[in-house]
Scaffold this motif. Structure first.
Motif, PDB file in Angstrom:
ATOM      1  N   MET A   1      55.405  52.499  31.741  1.00 42.04           N
ATOM      2  CA  MET A   1      55.823  51.836  32.971  1.00 42.04           C
ATOM      3  C   MET A   1      56.185  52.913  34.005  1.00 42.04           C
ATOM      4  N   CYS A   2      55.970  52.584  35.288  1.00 46.49           N
ATOM      5  CA  CYS A   2      56.204  53.604  36.311  1.00 46.49           C
ATOM      6  C   CYS A   2      56.954  53.067  37.530  1.00 46.49           C
ATOM      7  N   TRP A   3      57.120  51.753  37.657  1.00 44.77           N
ATOM      8  CA  TRP A   3      57.866  51.215  38.799  1.00 44.77           C
ATOM      9  C   TRP A   3      58.138  49.743  38.567  1.00 44.77           C
ATOM     10  N   HIS A   4      59.169  49.231  39.262  1.00 45.97           N
ATOM     11  CA  HIS A   4      59.535  47.816  39.191  1.00 45.97           C
ATOM     12  C   HIS A   4      60.060  47.407  40.562  1.00 45.97           C
ATOM     13  N   GLU A   5      59.736  46.182  40.964  1.00 47.70           N
ATOM     14  CA  GLU A   5      60.262  45.708  42.245  1.00 47.70           C
ATOM     15  C   GLU A   5      60.427  44.205  42.218  1.00 47.70           C
ATOM     16  N   LEU A   6      61.400  43.753  42.979  1.00 43.53           N
ATOM     17  CA  LEU A   6      61.655  42.333  43.168  1.00 43.53           C
ATOM     18  C   LEU A   6      60.964  41.890  44.442  1.00 43.53           C
ATOM     19  N   THR A   7      60.090  40.891  44.344  1.00 44.83           N
ATOM     20  CA  THR A   7      59.420  40.315  45.509  1.00 44.83           C
ATOM     21  C   THR A   7      60.054  38.958  45.801  1.00 44.83           C
ATOM     22  N   THR A   8      60.520  38.773  47.024  1.00 45.54           N
ATOM     23  CA  THR A   8      61.208  37.544  47.395  1.00 45.54           C
ATOM     24  C   THR A   8      61.013  37.256  48.873  1.00 45.54           C
TER      25      THR A   8
ATOM     26  N   GLY B   1      50.430  55.928  45.067  1.00 44.63           N
ATOM     27  CA  GLY B   1      49.383  55.878  44.064  1.00 44.63           C
ATOM     28  C   GLY B   1      48.325  54.845  44.415  1.00 44.63           C
ATOM     29  N   ARG B   2      47.287  54.788  43.605  1.00 44.15           N
ATOM     30  CA  ARG B   2      46.211  53.828  43.789  1.00 44.15           C
ATOM     31  C   ARG B   2      46.504  52.627  42.902  1.00 44.15           C
ATOM     32  N   LEU B   3      46.554  51.429  43.503  1.00 45.46           N
ATOM     33  CA  LEU B   3      47.102  50.248  42.850  1.00 45.46           C
ATOM     34  C   LEU B   3      46.026  49.200  42.572  1.00 45.46           C
ATOM     35  N   VAL B   4      46.227  48.471  41.468  1.00 47.38           N
ATOM     36  CA  VAL B   4      45.330  47.364  41.093  1.00 47.38           C
ATOM     37  C   VAL B   4      46.190  46.176  40.662  1.00 47.38           C
ATOM     38  N   PRO B   5      46.506  45.249  41.561  1.00 53.27           N
ATOM     39  CA  PRO B   5      47.235  44.042  41.151  1.00 53.27           C
ATOM     40  C   PRO B   5      46.302  43.130  40.342  1.00 53.27           C
ATOM     41  N   CYS B   6      46.786  42.647  39.200  1.00 54.19           N
ATOM     42  CA  CYS B   6      45.948  41.874  38.272  1.00 54.19           C
ATOM     43  C   CYS B   6      46.757  40.767  37.618  1.00 54.19           C
ATOM     44  N   THR B   7      46.041  39.913  36.910  1.00 51.58           N
ATOM     45  CA  THR B   7      46.645  39.078  35.884  1.00 51.58           C
ATOM     46  C   THR B   7      45.903  39.347  34.582  1.00 51.58           C
ATOM     47  N   ASP B   8      46.629  39.287  33.473  1.00 53.69           N
ATOM     48  CA  ASP B   8      45.988  39.480  32.181  1.00 53.69           C
ATOM     49  C   ASP B   8      45.381  38.153  31.729  1.00 53.69           C
ATOM     50  N   PRO B   9      44.703  38.102  30.573  1.00 57.33           N
ATOM     51  CA  PRO B   9      44.047  36.849  30.165  1.00 57.33           C
ATOM     52  C   PRO B   9      44.999  35.670  30.002  1.00 57.33           C
ATOM     53  N   SER B  10      46.280  35.917  29.750  1.00 59.60           N
ATOM     54  CA  SER B  10      47.240  34.818  29.612  1.00 59.60           C
ATOM     55  C   SER B  10      47.828  34.399  30.954  1.00 59.60           C
ATOM     56  N   GLY B  11      47.466  35.107  32.033  1.00 61.59           N
ATOM     57  CA  GLY B  11      47.952  34.760  33.362  1.00 61.59           C
ATOM     58  C   GLY B  11      49.159  35.544  33.820  1.00 61.59           C
ATOM     59  N   ALA B  12      49.646  36.483  33.015  1.00 59.99           N
ATOM     60  CA  ALA B  12      50.812  37.282  33.404  1.00 59.99           C
ATOM     61  C   ALA B  12      50.413  38.295  34.479  1.00 59.99           C
ATOM     62  N   ARG B  13      51.246  38.391  35.510  1.00 56.84           N
ATOM     63  CA  ARG B  13      50.998  39.315  36.617  1.00 56.84           C
ATOM     64  C   ARG B  13      51.413  40.726  36.228  1.00 56.84           C
ATOM     65  N   VAL B  14      50.578  41.718  36.549  1.00 55.59           N
ATOM     66  CA  VAL B  14      50.883  43.127  36.296  1.00 55.59           C
ATOM     67  C   VAL B  14      50.113  43.953  37.306  1.00 55.59           C
ATOM     68  N   THR B  15      50.662  45.113  37.682  1.00 52.05           N
ATOM     69  CA  THR B  15      49.957  46.026  38.580  1.00 52.05           C
ATOM     70  C   THR B  15      49.736  47.336  37.841  1.00 52.05           C
ATOM     71  N   PHE B  16      48.488  47.756  37.775  1.00 50.42           N
ATOM     72  CA  PHE B  16      48.167  49.066  37.218  1.00 50.42           C
ATOM     73  C   PHE B  16      48.156  50.076  38.348  1.00 50.42           C
ATOM     74  N   CYS B  17      48.663  51.268  38.050  1.00 48.05           N
ATOM     75  CA  CYS B  17      48.878  52.274  39.086  1.00 48.05           C
ATOM     76  C   CYS B  17      48.365  53.628  38.623  1.00 48.05           C
ATOM     77  N   GLN B  18      47.483  54.216  39.425  1.00 46.00           N
ATOM     78  CA  GLN B  18      47.087  55.620  39.222  1.00 46.00           C
ATOM     79  C   GLN B  18      48.014  56.458  40.059  1.00 46.00           C
TER      80      GLN B  18
ATOM     81  N   TYR C   1      54.925  47.643  37.078  1.00 47.93           N
ATOM     82  CA  TYR C   1      53.818  48.555  37.346  1.00 47.93           C
ATOM     83  C   TYR C   1      53.621  49.439  36.114  1.00 47.93           C
ATOM     84  N   LEU C   2      52.393  49.505  35.634  1.00 47.74           N
ATOM     85  CA  LEU C   2      52.048  50.319  34.480  1.00 47.74           C
ATOM     86  C   LEU C   2      51.055  51.395  34.898  1.00 47.74           C
ATOM     87  N   ALA C   3      51.331  52.629  34.525  1.00 49.59           N
ATOM     88  CA  ALA C   3      50.502  53.751  34.962  1.00 49.59           C
ATOM     89  C   ALA C   3      49.247  53.875  34.103  1.00 49.59           C
ATOM     90  N   VAL C   4      48.129  54.161  34.762  1.00 48.46           N
ATOM     91  CA  VAL C   4      46.836  54.352  34.099  1.00 48.46           C
ATOM     92  C   VAL C   4      46.210  55.641  34.621  1.00 48.46           C
TER      93      VAL C   4
END
Length: 255
Positions: free
Chosen positions: A141-148, A236-253, A206-209
């Motif tokens: 993991m490399c970052w976390h944020e609250l969106t509101t 960094g270079r970001l990729v907002p995604c959902t996984d196959p179960s629908g969970a939101r995650v952002t991959f970050c280079q 945010y998970l680093a790749v």
């Protein structure tokens, strides 16, 4: 390797994914993150550790009994050296206490709560399990944020729980983003809060790749969904995604 042996109070120290398909999650995140998996068995309610070079990086868990339809989501845990005291402040600050403090044998104590906007979050007091043993490198993991959409109550609530210094890094109008640091973080932000027009606020993980564009290809090939094509940011270079179960995650280079 940025090995971690401590987290200051208020810093996100752990993440885990609640999903009805933990094995499917392994098939998805394993190739992207380079994780190996250790299933802890019935004693820990089917919890699975995600390991990077043998160090804990994240966790997977099935929904609790009776809540099998709970939407899949990444859970963010904030470090709390005095968990009971922090948990007591949740209701006084306008949040809702949900669960805890709960003992995890040989690991620590946890609690769950909702902030005033209804955003779930966890609290963790280490007693054997620090949290993530790696941070800020590919596979961690490399970052976390609250969106509101309603930032003022959120800022005030979390500042009641922890001694956050909340610094505006945008203009506060067209781009409203506060970076949060705490004593013990050497002035560096540990997480952030972003104002956006969302129907339900949420904590982002945010998970680093190694390479964002390759991760985007993997997401599509492994049954996930790319929400926005890879784009560059100052962090960094970001990729907002959902996984196959629908969970939101952002991959970050990372830059």
């Amino acid at each position: 390797m940025p090995v971690r042996d401590s987290y200051p109070d208020g810093a996100p120290c752990w993440v885990d994914l609640t999903t009805g398909d933990p094995l499917g999650a392994q098939d998805f995140y394993g190739p992207i993150m380079g994780w190996e998996f250790e299933e802890l068995g019935p004693r820990y309610d089917g919890y699975t550790m995600c390991l990077l070079d043998g160090r804990p990086a994240a966790g997977l868990l099935p929904p609790p009994a009776g809540a099998e339809r709970l939407p899949a989501a990444w859970n963010v845990y904030l470090a709390a050296g005095e968990l009971s005291a922090v948990y007591e402040r949740v209701t006084r600050a306008g949040g809702t206490a949900v669960l805890g403090p709960h003992e995890i044998p040989g690991a620590g104590r946890l609690a769950f709560a909702f902030d005033p906007g209804g955003t779930p979050f966890g609290l963790w007091q280490s007693a054997g399990h620090l949290g993530a043993g790696v941070y800020g490198e590919p596979g961690a993991m490399c970052w976390h944020e609250l969106t509101t959409a309603d930032p003022a109550p959120a800022d005030a609530f979390y500042a009641e729980l922890f001694p956050y210094l909340q610094k505006q890094v945008g203009d506060g109008r067209s781009f409203d983003y506060t970076a949060w640091s705490v004593p013990g973080s050497d002035g560096l932000p540990v997480c952030g809060r972003y104002r956006a027009a969302v129907p339900q606020p949420y904590w982002s993980t945010y998970l680093a790749v190694p390479e964002a564009d390759h991760a985007a290809e993997q997401v599509a090939g492994l049954g996930g969904r790319v929400l926005r094509e890879p784009f560059d940011s100052p962090y960094g270079r970001l990729v907002p995604c959902t996984d196959p179960s629908g969970a939101r995650v952002t991959f970050c280079q990372l830059p």
